[in-house]
Design an enzyme around this catalytic site. Structure first.
Site, PDB file in Angstrom:
ATOM      1  N   ARG A 199       7.319  14.078  57.274  1.00 33.62           N
ATOM      2  CA  ARG A 199       8.321  14.477  57.975  1.00 33.62           C
ATOM      3  C   ARG A 199       8.455  13.432  59.255  1.00 33.62           C
ATOM      4  NH1 ARG A 199      10.266  19.588  57.072  1.00 33.62           N
ATOM      5  NH2 ARG A 199       8.487  20.847  55.714  1.00 33.62           N
ATOM      6  N   ASP A 230      -0.600  16.522  56.072  1.00 32.87           N
ATOM      7  CA  ASP A 230       0.055  15.623  55.539  1.00 32.87           C
ATOM      8  C   ASP A 230       1.544  15.673  55.567  1.00 32.87           C
ATOM      9  OD1 ASP A 230      -2.252  14.041  54.995  1.00 32.87           O
ATOM     10  OD2 ASP A 230      -2.793  15.193  53.166  1.00 32.87           O
TER      11      ASP A 230
HETATM   12  N1  LIG Z   1       0.512  19.416  42.409  1.00 33.50           N
HETATM   13  C1  LIG Z   1       0.556  18.462  43.164  1.00 33.50           C
HETATM   14  O1  LIG Z   1      -0.447  17.887  43.498  1.00 33.50           O
HETATM   15  C2  LIG Z   1       1.626  18.540  44.269  1.00 33.50           C
HETATM   16  C3  LIG Z   1       3.002  19.042  43.918  1.00 33.50           C
HETATM   17  C4  LIG Z   1       3.878  18.892  44.713  1.00 33.50           C
HETATM   18  C5  LIG Z   1       3.819  17.996  45.621  1.00 33.50           C
HETATM   19  N2  LIG Z   1       2.683  17.346  45.919  1.00 33.50           N
HETATM   20  C6  LIG Z   1       2.481  16.330  47.170  1.00 33.50           C
HETATM   21  O2  LIG Z   1       3.126  16.937  48.385  1.00 33.50           O
HETATM   22  C7  LIG Z   1       3.713  16.165  49.299  1.00 33.50           C
HETATM   23  C8  LIG Z   1       4.581  16.999  50.031  1.00 33.50           C
HETATM   24  O3  LIG Z   1       3.802  17.635  50.944  1.00 33.50           O
HETATM   25  P1  LIG Z   1       3.956  18.958  51.613  1.00 33.50           P
HETATM   26  O4  LIG Z   1       3.263  19.232  52.484  1.00 33.50           O
HETATM   27  O5  LIG Z   1       5.461  19.397  51.509  1.00 33.50           O
HETATM   28  O6  LIG Z   1       3.525  20.025  50.175  1.00 33.50           O
HETATM   29  P2  LIG Z   1       2.295  21.149  49.951  1.00 33.50           P
HETATM   30  O7  LIG Z   1       2.353  21.904  51.152  1.00 33.50           O
HETATM   31  O8  LIG Z   1       2.402  21.469  48.502  1.00 33.50           O
HETATM   32  O9  LIG Z   1       1.111  20.230  50.058  1.00 33.50           O
HETATM   33  C9  LIG Z   1       0.691  19.343  49.478  1.00 33.50           C
HETATM   34  C10 LIG Z   1      -0.943  18.975  49.526  1.00 33.50           C
HETATM   35  O10 LIG Z   1      -1.118  17.460  49.164  1.00 33.50           O
HETATM   36  C11 LIG Z   1      -1.743  16.722  50.088  1.00 33.50           C
HETATM   37  N3  LIG Z   1      -1.078  15.486  50.428  1.00 33.50           N
HETATM   38  C12 LIG Z   1       0.240  15.057  50.592  1.00 33.50           C
HETATM   39  N4  LIG Z   1       0.334  13.946  50.515  1.00 33.50           N
HETATM   40  C13 LIG Z   1      -0.845  13.210  50.182  1.00 33.50           C
HETATM   41  C14 LIG Z   1      -1.282  11.801  50.397  1.00 33.50           C
HETATM   42  N5  LIG Z   1      -0.439  10.699  50.153  1.00 33.50           N
HETATM   43  N6  LIG Z   1      -2.751  11.589  49.746  1.00 33.50           N
HETATM   44  C15 LIG Z   1      -3.432  12.696  49.520  1.00 33.50           C
HETATM   45  N7  LIG Z   1      -3.082  13.983  49.610  1.00 33.50           N
HETATM   46  C16 LIG Z   1      -1.756  14.387  50.065  1.00 33.50           C
HETATM   47  C17 LIG Z   1      -1.423  17.600  51.430  1.00 33.50           C
HETATM   48  O11 LIG Z   1      -2.673  17.591  52.286  1.00 33.50           O
HETATM   49  C18 LIG Z   1      -1.331  18.923  51.032  1.00 33.50           C
HETATM   50  O12 LIG Z   1      -2.692  19.635  50.948  1.00 33.50           O
HETATM   51  C19 LIG Z   1       4.502  15.357  48.182  1.00 33.50           C
HETATM   52  O13 LIG Z   1       4.908  14.117  48.677  1.00 33.50           O
HETATM   53  C20 LIG Z   1       3.341  15.081  46.858  1.00 33.50           C
HETATM   54  O14 LIG Z   1       2.762  13.834  46.910  1.00 33.50           O
HETATM   55  C21 LIG Z   1       1.563  17.429  45.336  1.00 33.50           C
HETATM   56  N1  LIG Z   2       5.228  27.730  56.680  1.00 36.60           N
HETATM   57  C1  LIG Z   2       4.198  27.570  57.508  1.00 36.60           C
HETATM   58  N2  LIG Z   2       4.273  28.330  58.638  1.00 36.60           N
HETATM   59  C2  LIG Z   2       3.229  28.102  59.523  1.00 36.60           C
HETATM   60  N3  LIG Z   2       2.250  27.275  59.484  1.00 36.60           N
HETATM   61  C3  LIG Z   2       2.212  26.492  58.236  1.00 36.60           C
HETATM   62  C4  LIG Z   2       3.080  26.602  57.345  1.00 36.60           C
HETATM   63  N4  LIG Z   2       2.789  25.670  56.134  1.00 36.60           N
HETATM   64  C5  LIG Z   2       1.700  25.054  56.463  1.00 36.60           C
HETATM   65  N5  LIG Z   2       1.246  25.451  57.692  1.00 36.60           N
HETATM   66  C6  LIG Z   2       0.123  25.071  58.574  1.00 36.60           C
HETATM   67  O1  LIG Z   2       0.244  23.948  59.167  1.00 36.60           O
HETATM   68  C7  LIG Z   2      -0.703  23.053  58.575  1.00 36.60           C
HETATM   69  C8  LIG Z   2      -0.269  21.621  58.532  1.00 36.60           C
HETATM   70  O2  LIG Z   2       0.861  21.496  57.570  1.00 36.60           O
HETATM   71  P1  LIG Z   2       1.483  20.356  56.942  1.00 36.60           P
HETATM   72  O3  LIG Z   2       2.576  20.628  56.053  1.00 36.60           O
HETATM   73  O4  LIG Z   2       1.586  19.498  58.081  1.00 36.60           O
HETATM   74  O5  LIG Z   2       0.308  19.836  56.221  1.00 36.60           O
HETATM   75  P2  LIG Z   2       0.178  20.158  54.454  1.00 36.60           P
HETATM   76  O6  LIG Z   2       0.937  19.240  53.748  1.00 36.60           O
HETATM   77  O7  LIG Z   2      -0.226  21.470  54.110  1.00 36.60           O
HETATM   78  O8  LIG Z   2      -1.355  19.095  54.180  1.00 36.60           O
HETATM   79  P3  LIG Z   2      -2.669  19.508  54.819  1.00 36.60           P
HETATM   80  O9  LIG Z   2      -3.330  19.986  53.406  1.00 36.60           O
HETATM   81  O10 LIG Z   2      -2.878  18.350  55.282  1.00 36.60           O
HETATM   82  O11 LIG Z   2      -2.478  20.660  55.844  1.00 36.60           O
HETATM   83  C9  LIG Z   2      -1.287  23.570  57.223  1.00 36.60           C
HETATM   84  O12 LIG Z   2      -2.503  23.180  57.036  1.00 36.60           O
HETATM   85  C10 LIG Z   2      -0.966  25.238  57.800  1.00 36.60           C
HETATM   86  O13 LIG Z   2      -2.082  25.642  58.287  1.00 36.60           O
END
Ligand SMILES: NC(=O)c1ccc[n+]([C@@H]2O[C@H](COP(=O)([O-])OP(=O)(O)OC[C@H]3O[C@@H](n4cnc5c(N)ncnc54)[C@H](O)[C@@H]3O)[C@@H](O)[C@H]2O)c1
Ligand SMILES: Nc1ncnc2c1ncn2[C@@H]1O[C@H](COP(=O)(O)OP(=O)(O)OP(=O)(O)O)[C@@H](O)[C@H]1O
Length: 293
Positions: free
Chosen positions: A78, A73
């Site tokens: 991005r 996600d």
């Molecule tokens: N406590 C929380 O639940 C929390 C805190 C900060 C940010 N977020 C979410 O994370 C997003 C940023 O993503 P990131 O990858 O930079 O953060 P991250 O790495 O903390 O991942 C956030 C998680 O939220 C899930 N997620 C993101 N958008 C979603 C959606 N629309 N529906 C269901 N699940 C979703 C992703 O699969 C991931 O597992 C923000 O837009 C926000 O919605 C959640």
């Molecule tokens: N800093 C990182 N370096 C390398 N791999 C990463 C890093 N952060 C995340 N990943 C890997 O990339 C995958 C996709 O990351 P991305 O940010 O696109 O999704 P996400 O927001 O973490 O949500 P999801 O739960 O759907 O994976 C992650 O599941 C993880 O396996």
């Protein structure tokens, strides 16, 4: 057909890239790589050699049929910054963990790319939020939109902040909280859900205001019409607080007025008949795990 390819985490992207490229090449689909991804690809990705690249949203014109986002996600959020208001639909291929927004699982790449070539898909138009700051902040200018949510968060303090909130100019409340989330329907299953917000189907014409750990015990998430203008003024012990647009963060000072409104454009996500939003809720939010079902 012409396809833009985007991935952020190299090892995650490369784990399925060869399979995607082989399919595209076998079906004479032209592919163009995001430049940073392309520059970092390892030698093992042979089919990518000498491919064209794009660097920003300005390079993605109407000649592109879709953008493939490889990752989870976070990568789709991005990818949205490259597509912006172009209307080019995003196909998310989930090589991450949850992949709520990324409809295609890596095990089914060929099946769903075949459907894409046959144009057997629909697009789901997602409401986007725009953020305006007064006084303006120059580095926000080009990326002042969010697919999931705009979040206000306290910074450098454990103290709560007070978020004075107005809807279409009418005073609503001052939230005493760690922060406040203004979410789109798409974002309803992200951060807002974790703070007790409702799940909203992507086509609902609403926004959701969800406080983060409010100390007003009777403050609850509020669902409002999507054309509402939300105005916020933050105060607290520190001079600054954080504003995030999806995963992009900015520091903003307390004298700033934030105005959040539905953007004049939408972002299109590719969907398939057998991978609907309702099915995703059952599978990925585990609603289907109830033994009685
Ligand atoms: N406590 C929380 O639940 C929390 C805190 C900060 C940010 N977020 C979410 O994370 C997003 C940023 O993503 P990131 O990858 O930079 O953060 P991250 O790495 O903390 O991942 C956030 C998680 O939220 C899930 N997620 C993101 N958008 C979603 C959606 N629309 N529906 C269901 N699940 C979703 C992703 O699969 C991931 O597992 C923000 O837009 C926000 O919605 C959640
Ligand atoms: N800093 C990182 N370096 C390398 N791999 C990463 C890093 N952060 C995340 N990943 C890997 O990339 C995958 C996709 O990351 P991305 O940010 O696109 O999704 P996400 O927001 O973490 O949500 P999801 O739960 O759907 O994976 C992650 O599941 C993880 O396996």
């Amino acid at each position: 057909m012409k396809v833009a390819i985007y991935g952020y985490y190299l090892s995650v992207t490369e784990s399925i890239l060869n399979e995607i490229l082989s399919f595209l090449q076998a079906h004479n689909v032209e592919f163009v790589f995001e430049k940073k991804l392309y520059d970092n690809l390892s030698d093992g990705i042979l089919l990518a050699k000498n491919a064209a690249t794009f660097s920003s949203n300005k390079d993605l014109d109407k000649s592109f049929d879709l953008l493939i986002s490889i990752g989870g996600d976070g990568t789709i959020l991005r990818a949205a910054t490259f597509v912006r208001d172009s209307g080019i639909p995003i196909l998310g291929i989930n090589a991450g963990r949850l992949g709520f927004l990324a409809t295609v699982q890596k095990e089914n790449i060929e099946k769903y790319l075949t459907l894409v070539l046959a144009k057997e898909y629909t697009t789901s138009s997602r409401t986007i939020l725009n953020l305006n700051l007064s006084p303006k902040k120059p580095n926000l200018k080009n990326l002042n939109f969010a697919l999931n949510e705009v979040t206000i968060n306290r910074k450098d303090t454990t103290s709560m902040i007070s978020i004075e909130t107005y809807l279409n100019g009418e005073y609503l409340n001052s939230y005493w909280a760690d922060g406040l989330i203004i979410s789109t329907p798409t974002g309803s299953t992200g951060y807002s859900l974790s703070c007790g917000g409702p799940v909203v189907t992507p086509d609902a014409k609403v926004l959701i205001i969800t406080p983060i750990a409010p100390h007003n015990l009777n403050a609850r998430p509020l669902v409002i019409p999507e054309n509402t203008e939300v105005r916020l003024k933050v105060s607290g012990r520190e001079e600054n607080y954080l504003v995030s647009l999806d995963s992009r963060i900015n520091t903003v000072s307390n004298d700033t007025i934030l105005t959040i409104k539905k953007a004049p454009f939408k972002i299109n996500m590719i969907e398939f008949k057998d991978e609907s939003f309702l099915k995703t809720i059952r599978n990925k939010l585990l609603w289907g795990e109830d033994k009685r079902n």
